[in-house]
Scaffold this active site. Structure first.
Site: not given
Ligand SMILES: [Zn+2]
Length: 452
Positions: A214, A269, A339, A413
């Site tokens: 991310e 990730r 995120h 997010e």
């Molecule tokens: Zn994340």
């Protein structure tokens, strides 16, 4: 490499190297480099071209039967889910973005057509998208320009030397320190931002890059620091924030994973810790916290992207941050974690469907923050408890922070909603960070209005 060596060996007589070489390797090195260039003319591909022909597909199962069928084939094809983060979340009506390797995409497309499940291709060729959206190959020039470029993605090394530099040049407002070491031995640096004062000051914790792929998240942490330093004198709100509060900013939480996402796998990730019994590496650093650990929304299988780890705080990165927050929980009033992607502002609980005790304060802070964000470019964010807005997940940092006495805990997010997904182009760093800045300042000002 073998081919190059063989080629050199057979040509060593023909080339007539001057003098007597001390070692074969030393003598053939220039030759190797020469032939490497010949063998790879023009440009080389990023990540060794490993995503050539891969696709990203969006599916929204229309029934539980479709969801079940999709789960099954995702398992079989070992796909990389972009959204949601685990196959277990795939249910009727869930937006599912899935990255399928080239060799599996035909099988999936045939299956979808036979089962008459509708789909949308978001990214036709992931390798091309990655190379087009990124300026990694030409970035070197832009990087060497004077000043730090906040509108490109930076490698871990660059981010760390940027931190060292700020620590030296802005000692009045910035103090850098390390809270421990990562699994692979890298320092876990944090910037303490704010005017130094003997008086008691409350604090805000901000972390970016818990999840390696991310990239917009660490870009935001850097942007935040830049804006704070740049506007401290001119913007009364920023001055107030830095005079009355400390910000603890951790620009890259998962340093090993982030580094790996630059060198090996762009879509990594997890952390990079090894497992004694499985070949798969890494733990989801947002499922490793001691709050309903390894329950719903977390996986106990080391090969899964939401693997909770062998025990809570098994990851040195998580343990280091948890220790720091435990030590400073009395004066840390807000925990913000960044995120991507979904465009959401989430607050606890993540692990259960229940209302937090200070719901009305947190909800109104979120509502105002989302409105402030939207006022810049009209970008819409959904907001609410993570469990009902996104999905149930146990062992998250946000829930842990809240449970440990930090009354305002949020997870952002960031952009987008799937058009570029994790490959958010660098030209969108500035708008994304500018609008997010409004939301963060809004939450912080809300905090300053509170007496405790
Ligand atoms: Zn994340």
């Amino acid at each position: 490499m073998t081919a190059v060596v063989t080629f050199n060996a057979s040509h060593r007589n023909a080339m007539k190297l001057p003098g007597k070489p001390r070692s074969r390797t030393a003598a053939f090195l220039p030759l190797c480099l020469f032939f490497m260039k010949v063998l790879h003319p023009g440009h080389s591909h990023l990540y060794n071209n490993r995503y050539a022909g891969d696709k990203v597909i969006r599916l929204i199962p229309k029934s539980e039967e479709e969801a079940y069928a999709l789960k099954k084939i995702y398992h079989q094809l070992k796909v990389d889910l972009w959204q949601p983060s685990s196959i277990s979340y795939v249910t009727e009506g869930t937006v599912t973005d899935v990255h399928i390797p080239q060799n599996a995409s035909r099988a999936l497309l045939v299956f979808l057509q036979q089962a008459s499940i509708q789909y949308n291709i978001l990214i036709e060729d992931l390798q091309k998208a990655l190379e087009k959206g990124s300026s990694l190959q030409t970035q070197r020039n832009r990087r060497s320009a004077p000043g730090y470029n906040y509108e490109v993605y930076h490698s871990l090394e660059e981010i760390q030397s940027w931190m060292h530099h700020l620590n030296k040049t802005h000692s009045g407002l910035i103090h850098m320190f390390s809270i421990g070491k990562s699994y692979e031995g890298r320092s876990l640096f944090v910037l303490k931002l704010g005017r130094r004062s003997r008086a008691y000051k409350r604090a805000v914790w901000i972390d970016c890059g818990i999840h390696a792929r991310e990239w917009i998240s660490p870009a935001f942490c850097q942007w935040f620091v830049k804006e704070a330093l740049l506007t401290y004198r001119s913007d009364p709100a920023m001055r107030k924030m830095l005079n009355h509060l400390y910000f603890y900013i951790m620009p890259v939480f998962n340093v090993d994973g982030y580094h790996f996402s630059w060198t090996n796998d762009r879509f990594w990730r997890k952390t990079r810790s090894r497992n004694s019994r499985f070949r798969c590496r890494g733990v989801d650093a947002n499922r490793n916290w001691k709050v309903k650990w390894c329950d719903e929304g977390a996986s106990m299988y080391p090969c899964d992207d939401t693997y909770c780890g062998p025990f809570p705080e098994s990851e040195p990165e998580v343990r280091a941050v948890a220790n720091f927050l435990r030590k400073h929980r009395k004066h840390i009033r807000a925990y913000l974690s960044f995120h991507a992607y979904a465009q959401m502002l989430l607050y606890p609980y993540s692990y259960k469907y229940a209302t937090i005790p200070n719901f009305s304060c947190v909800e109104s802070a979120a509502y105002k923050a989302v409105n402030a964000l939207r006022s810049v470019y009209g970008v819409q964010y959904r907001y609410g408890p993570a469990s009902s807005t996104l999905y149930v997940s146990s062992g998250s940092s946000m829930d842990w922070a809240y449970k440990n006495g930090i009354p305002y805990a949020f997870a952002f997010e960031l952009r987008d909603t799937g058009h570029f997904g994790f490959l958010l182009p660098e030209m969108l760093i500035k708008p994304t960070c500018t609008e997010t800045m409004m939301a963060v300042k809004n939450i912080t000002m809300h905090l300053l209005k509170k007496r405790h």
